[in-house]
Design an enzyme around this catalytic site. Structure first.
Site, PDB file in Angstrom:
ATOM      1  N   TYR A 178      58.234  35.315  36.594  1.00 33.99           N
ATOM      2  CA  TYR A 178      58.624  36.063  37.974  1.00 33.99           C
ATOM      3  C   TYR A 178      56.962  35.018  39.085  1.00 33.99           C
ATOM      4  O   TYR A 178      57.369  35.289  40.367  1.00 33.99           O
ATOM      5  CB  TYR A 178      57.911  37.687  37.761  1.00 33.99           C
TER       6      TYR A 178
ATOM      7  N   LYS B  11      60.959  35.415  22.993  1.00 29.24           N
ATOM      8  CA  LYS B  11      62.411  34.552  21.588  1.00 29.24           C
ATOM      9  C   LYS B  11      61.829  32.965  21.324  1.00 29.24           C
ATOM     10  O   LYS B  11      61.642  32.196  21.737  1.00 29.24           O
ATOM     11  CB  LYS B  11      63.336  34.594  23.101  1.00 29.24           C
TER      12      LYS B  11
ATOM     13  N   ASP C 253      65.837  40.411  21.656  1.00 28.01           N
ATOM     14  CA  ASP C 253      67.345  40.677  21.112  1.00 28.01           C
ATOM     15  C   ASP C 253      67.622  41.734  20.505  1.00 28.01           C
ATOM     16  O   ASP C 253      67.973  42.938  20.747  1.00 28.01           O
ATOM     17  CB  ASP C 253      68.678  39.372  21.176  1.00 28.01           C
TER      18      ASP C 253
ATOM     19  N   ASP D  81      60.425  44.281  31.658  1.00 29.56           N
ATOM     20  CA  ASP D  81      61.147  44.642  32.981  1.00 29.56           C
ATOM     21  C   ASP D  81      62.392  45.376  32.274  1.00 29.56           C
ATOM     22  O   ASP D  81      62.574  46.107  32.918  1.00 29.56           O
ATOM     23  CB  ASP D  81      61.396  42.648  33.703  1.00 29.56           C
TER      24      ASP D  81
ATOM     25  N   ASP E  70      62.703  49.153  30.541  1.00 33.82           N
ATOM     26  CA  ASP E  70      65.057  49.840  31.460  1.00 33.82           C
ATOM     27  C   ASP E  70      65.269  50.715  30.071  1.00 33.82           C
ATOM     28  O   ASP E  70      65.618  51.530  30.097  1.00 33.82           O
ATOM     29  CB  ASP E  70      65.471  49.399  32.087  1.00 33.82           C
TER      30      ASP E  70
HETATM   31  C1  IPM Z   1      59.783  47.095  37.766  1.00 38.56           C
HETATM   32  C2  IPM Z   1      60.373  46.504  39.099  1.00 38.56           C
HETATM   33  C3  IPM Z   1      60.170  45.925  39.968  1.00 38.56           C
HETATM   34  C4  IPM Z   1      59.982  44.513  38.610  1.00 38.56           C
HETATM   35  C5  IPM Z   1      60.541  44.991  41.034  1.00 38.56           C
HETATM   36  C6  IPM Z   1      61.503  46.205  41.988  1.00 38.56           C
HETATM   37  C7  IPM Z   1      60.626  43.950  41.590  1.00 38.56           C
HETATM   38  O1  IPM Z   1      62.122  46.120  38.977  1.00 38.56           O
HETATM   39  O2  IPM Z   1      59.247  47.797  38.313  1.00 38.56           O
HETATM   40  O3  IPM Z   1      60.506  47.170  37.117  1.00 38.56           O
HETATM   41  O4  IPM Z   1      61.105  43.669  38.229  1.00 38.56           O
HETATM   42  O5  IPM Z   1      59.391  44.876  38.300  1.00 38.56           O
HETATM   43 MG    MG Z   2      62.277  46.938  36.520  1.00 47.20          MG
END
Ligand code: IPM
Ligand code: MG
Length: 365
Positions: free
Chosen positions: A141, A187, A219, A243, A247
């Site tokens: 990042y 990884k 993975d 990230d 999710d």
């Molecule tokens: C998160 C989001 C952010 C990230 C974006 C909005 C920059 O996806 O907080 O997970 O990738 O960190």
């Molecule tokens: Mg995110």
């Protein structure tokens, strides 16, 4: 006690879920007799519209002056075409870096009342309770060099010894207060930076002999989260992997509208719901305030050492769900559809009930 909170509602439903969280914070403050001082500032698209930048010095200063930062959400289609550095998301990244918020914590736990609303089977989910500990201010990042021209695009995944060590330490510390397991995601079969990461995690592990450490390729980790999520306690990951994995882990709760997060560093801390600004439902009273309210619980827990308050907020959320109150995103048959404001009122009402029940319990002992 007196605590200063920098309040950054941001864009879209960020406004209404922040309002909801503040209502709960005020109820908590009153019950525990602490004073909360709010300093509200713009961030994201709403800041861009007024100041031509998504993050002003004034907003950053308010965060530096705070004991905790509370953020709603940023972003929306209105600002999508702006160049990278002016996008609302850039504000978030800059804030993380400026405040040194190197550890992002996202709990993946299942609320009993919502177990049927996940896409995963009940048998798979039952008893799941882990946190994703994501490194937040390093890795690909922020790595240099970065950029693109007509012929190629590139980013750099880089970690310093110090960056890996401090996030690893944080993961082991959390694990030693939970179920004593760390799964470190990398990884290392392909990436040198991951081998480096793995070596340091093992070094730090020597200081935490009572915590069990497992290495897991990213993975495989993605697969294991949906295959057997119960196996995890603390999932330690770098920025990009975290990230993605957070999710996936988020889907365990059934809705993004339920997920809180904490981003902490050595000096500052920021709390925010994981969901975005949901411009399609903004201002309609449809947003689920529970992720924001649960983020407030994390704030009381980590920043103000008010564990009891955090616990009662979580119990109030459970009770609200158990009594069948649902915003649209978690609605299921037989439940009662309520607005953001109504849901918040139920949580604050139950909070007060539980607080009083517990106070009485102590009294009668
Ligand atoms: C998160 C989001 C952010 C990230 C974006 C909005 C920059 O996806 O907080 O997970 O990738 O960190
Ligand atoms: Mg995110």
């Amino acid at each position: 006690m007196r605590y200063k909170i920098a309040l950054l509602p941001g864009d879209g439903i960020g406004q209404e879920v922040t309002r909801a969280a503040v209502q709960v914070m005020k109820t908590v403050a009153e019950s525990f007799n602490v004073t909360l001082e709010f300093n509200e500032q713009l961030i994201g698209g709403s800041s861009y519209d007024k100041n031509q930048t998504p993050l002003t010095d004034e907003t950053i200063q308010a965060c530096y002056d705070s004991d905790a930062v509370f953020l709603g959400a940023v972003g929306g289609p209105k600002w999508e075409k702006l160049p990278h550095h002016l996008k609302p998301e850039a504000a978030l990244l800059k804030l993380r870096k400026s405040l040194g918020l190197y550890a992002n914590i996202r709990p993946a736990k299942i609320y009993d009342a919502l177990i049927d609303s996940s896409t995963l089977k009940k048998e798979v989910l039952d008893g799941t309770d882990f946190i994703v500990m994501r490194e937040l201010t390093g890795g690909i990042y922020f790595g240099e060099p970065r950029g693109f021209d007509d012929k190629r695009g590139f980013n750099t995944m880089v970690y310093s010894h110090e960056e890996v060590e401090r996030i690893a330490r944080m993961a082991f510390k959390f694990a030693s207060e939970r179920n004593k397991k760390v799964a470190s995601v990398d990884k290392a079969n392909v990436l040198e930076v991951s081998q480096f990461w793995r070596n340091i995690v093992h070094e730090v592990h020597k200081d935490y002999p009572d915590v069990q450490l497992t290495d897991m390729y990213v993975d495989n980790a993605a697969m294991q989260i949906v295959h057997n999520p119960r196996q995890f306690d603390v999932l330690l990951t770098s920025n990009l992997f975290g990230d993605i994995l957070s999710d996936i882990a988020g889907m365990i709760t059934g809705s993004l509208g339920m997920l809180p997060s904490a981003s902490i560093g050595s000096k500052y801390a920021l709390y925010e719901p994981v969901h975005g600004s949901a411009p399609d439902i903004a201002g309609k009273g449809k947003a689920n305030p529970l992720a924001a309210i649960s983020s407030a619980a994390m704030m009381f827990n980590y920043s103000f050492q008010m564990q009891k308050a955090a616990e009662i907020i979580e119990m109030a959320i459970e009770r609200t769900l158990a009594n069948g109150y649902r915003t649209a995103d978690i609605f299921s048959e037989g439940c009662e559809l309520v607005s953001t404001g109504q849901m918040t009122n139920y949580v604050t009402g139950y909070y007060t009930d539980i607080f009083n029940e517990q106070a009485l319990g102590v009294f009668t002992l």
